[in-house]
Scaffold this motif. Structure first.
Motif, short mmCIF file in Angstrom:
data_model
loop_
_atom_site.label_atom_id
_atom_site.label_comp_id
_atom_site.label_asym_id
_atom_site.label_seq_id
_atom_site.Cartn_x
_atom_site.Cartn_y
_atom_site.Cartn_z
N ARG A 35 0.84 -1.20 0.00
CA ARG A 35 0.00 0.00 0.00
C ARG A 35 0.88 1.25 0.00
O ARG A 35 0.51 2.28 0.54
CB ARG A 35 -0.92 0.00 1.22
CG ARG A 35 -1.81 -1.20 1.35
CD ARG A 35 -2.89 -1.24 0.33
NE ARG A 35 -3.77 -0.11 0.55
CZ ARG A 35 -4.68 0.28 -0.30
NH1 ARG A 35 -4.85 -0.33 -1.43
NH2 ARG A 35 -5.44 1.31 -0.04
N ALA A 71 -4.96 9.58 -3.12
CA ALA A 71 -5.67 8.87 -2.05
C ALA A 71 -7.18 8.98 -2.25
O ALA A 71 -7.91 8.00 -2.08
CB ALA A 71 -5.26 9.42 -0.68
N ALA A 72 -7.65 10.17 -2.61
CA ALA A 72 -9.10 10.36 -2.84
C ALA A 72 -9.55 9.56 -4.06
O ALA A 72 -10.63 8.95 -4.03
CB ALA A 72 -9.41 11.85 -3.02
N ARG A 80 -8.42 6.80 -5.08
CA ARG A 80 -8.48 5.39 -4.69
C ARG A 80 -9.77 5.06 -3.95
O ARG A 80 -10.14 3.90 -3.86
CB ARG A 80 -7.28 5.02 -3.81
CG ARG A 80 -6.00 4.94 -4.57
CD ARG A 80 -4.86 4.57 -3.66
NE ARG A 80 -3.64 4.40 -4.44
CZ ARG A 80 -2.44 4.40 -3.92
NH1 ARG A 80 -2.27 4.54 -2.62
NH2 ARG A 80 -1.39 4.24 -4.69
N GLN A 81 -10.42 6.08 -3.41
CA GLN A 81 -11.63 5.86 -2.62
C GLN A 81 -12.90 5.82 -3.45
O GLN A 81 -13.95 5.44 -2.96
CB GLN A 81 -11.77 6.97 -1.55
CG GLN A 81 -10.61 7.05 -0.60
CD GLN A 81 -10.42 5.77 0.18
OE1 GLN A 81 -11.37 5.22 0.72
NE2 GLN A 81 -9.18 5.28 0.24
N ILE A 82 -12.81 6.24 -4.72
CA ILE A 82 -14.02 6.27 -5.54
C ILE A 82 -14.03 5.06 -6.48
O ILE A 82 -12.98 4.48 -6.75
CB ILE A 82 -14.16 7.61 -6.31
CG1 ILE A 82 -13.08 7.78 -7.38
CG2 ILE A 82 -14.17 8.79 -5.34
CD1 ILE A 82 -13.28 9.00 -8.26
N ARG A 99 -13.30 6.96 -11.35
CA ARG A 99 -11.88 7.35 -11.31
C ARG A 99 -11.33 7.48 -12.73
O ARG A 99 -10.64 8.43 -13.06
CB ARG A 99 -11.09 6.32 -10.50
CG ARG A 99 -9.62 6.61 -10.41
CD ARG A 99 -8.90 5.69 -9.44
NE ARG A 99 -9.04 4.28 -9.79
CZ ARG A 99 -9.52 3.35 -8.96
NH1 ARG A 99 -9.91 3.66 -7.74
NH2 ARG A 99 -9.60 2.10 -9.35
N ALA A 159 -17.96 12.56 -5.15
CA ALA A 159 -17.24 11.61 -4.28
C ALA A 159 -15.86 12.16 -3.92
O ALA A 159 -15.43 12.07 -2.77
CB ALA A 159 -17.13 10.25 -4.96
N HIS A 162 -13.97 13.41 -0.18
CA HIS A 162 -12.68 12.91 0.30
C HIS A 162 -11.61 13.99 0.37
O HIS A 162 -10.61 13.81 1.05
CB HIS A 162 -12.18 11.76 -0.58
CG HIS A 162 -13.04 10.54 -0.50
ND1 HIS A 162 -13.12 9.76 0.62
CD2 HIS A 162 -13.88 9.99 -1.40
CE1 HIS A 162 -13.96 8.76 0.41
NE2 HIS A 162 -14.44 8.88 -0.80
#
Length: 171
Positions: free
Chosen positions: A90, A104-105, A107-109, A114, A151, A155
């Protein structure tokens, strides 16, 4: 050096860093993106007489790299499942705080959101160009862009600043 080799060298020199950055943002891992992009450029070189005639050879390379990265990811997941092993790779490459926060944001969607966010905002593609490059219907691209932006905003919001600012307005 032949004319084709010179053309390809120029194409590679002017596009490889940009394509690598886009694919890294799409797949969320710089090392995987570099491998996929290298494979895509190799395929482009092997077909350069045809690829060079395309309206947008860079889009072709980016698409091939993205597909290669996804395929490699699927193979790796299947291998991991077969061997029941876990990985903890990671590592986030720190370039600057904004870049780290955006990666990082992203990776969250969801991956679909993305992908279109990166193509539109980082690769500078219009909705029509994203449609041509990916085959995703324009209406879906627009929807995913809107959802992805919302999204990402969730983040990327600095909650402390936001809450502090809100408290001052309420007083």
């Amino acid at each position: 050096m032949t004319r084709d080799a010179e053309d390809f060298d120029t194409f590679y020199a002017t596009s490889s860093r940009r394509v690598t950055a886009h694919v890294a943002m799409m797949v969320g891992n710089r090392a995987e993106a570099e491998d996929a992009v290298a494979e895509a450029y190799l395929r482009a070189w092997n077909r350069w007489h045809r690829i060079s005639a395309y309206d947008d050879p860079e889009a072709w390379v980016r698409q091939v790299a993205y597909r290669h990265a996804v395929s490699a990811w699927r193979k790796a997941v299947n291998r991991l499942r077969a061997h029941r092993s876990e990985t903890t790779d990671r590592h986030v490459e720190a370039l600057n705080p904004d870049h780290v926060a955006i990666v990082a944001a992203l990776r969250q969607i969801p991956a679909d959101q993305r992908r279109v966010i990166v193509l539109h905002h980082l690769a500078g593609r219009s909705v029509a160009e994203i449609h041509r490059e990916t085959g995703i219907p324009p209406g879906t691209v627009t929807t995913w862009l809107a959802r992805g932006r919302r999204a990402l905003a969730a983040h990327l919001t600095d909650r402390e600043t936001y809450e502090t600012g809100r408290e001052h307005r309420d007083v």
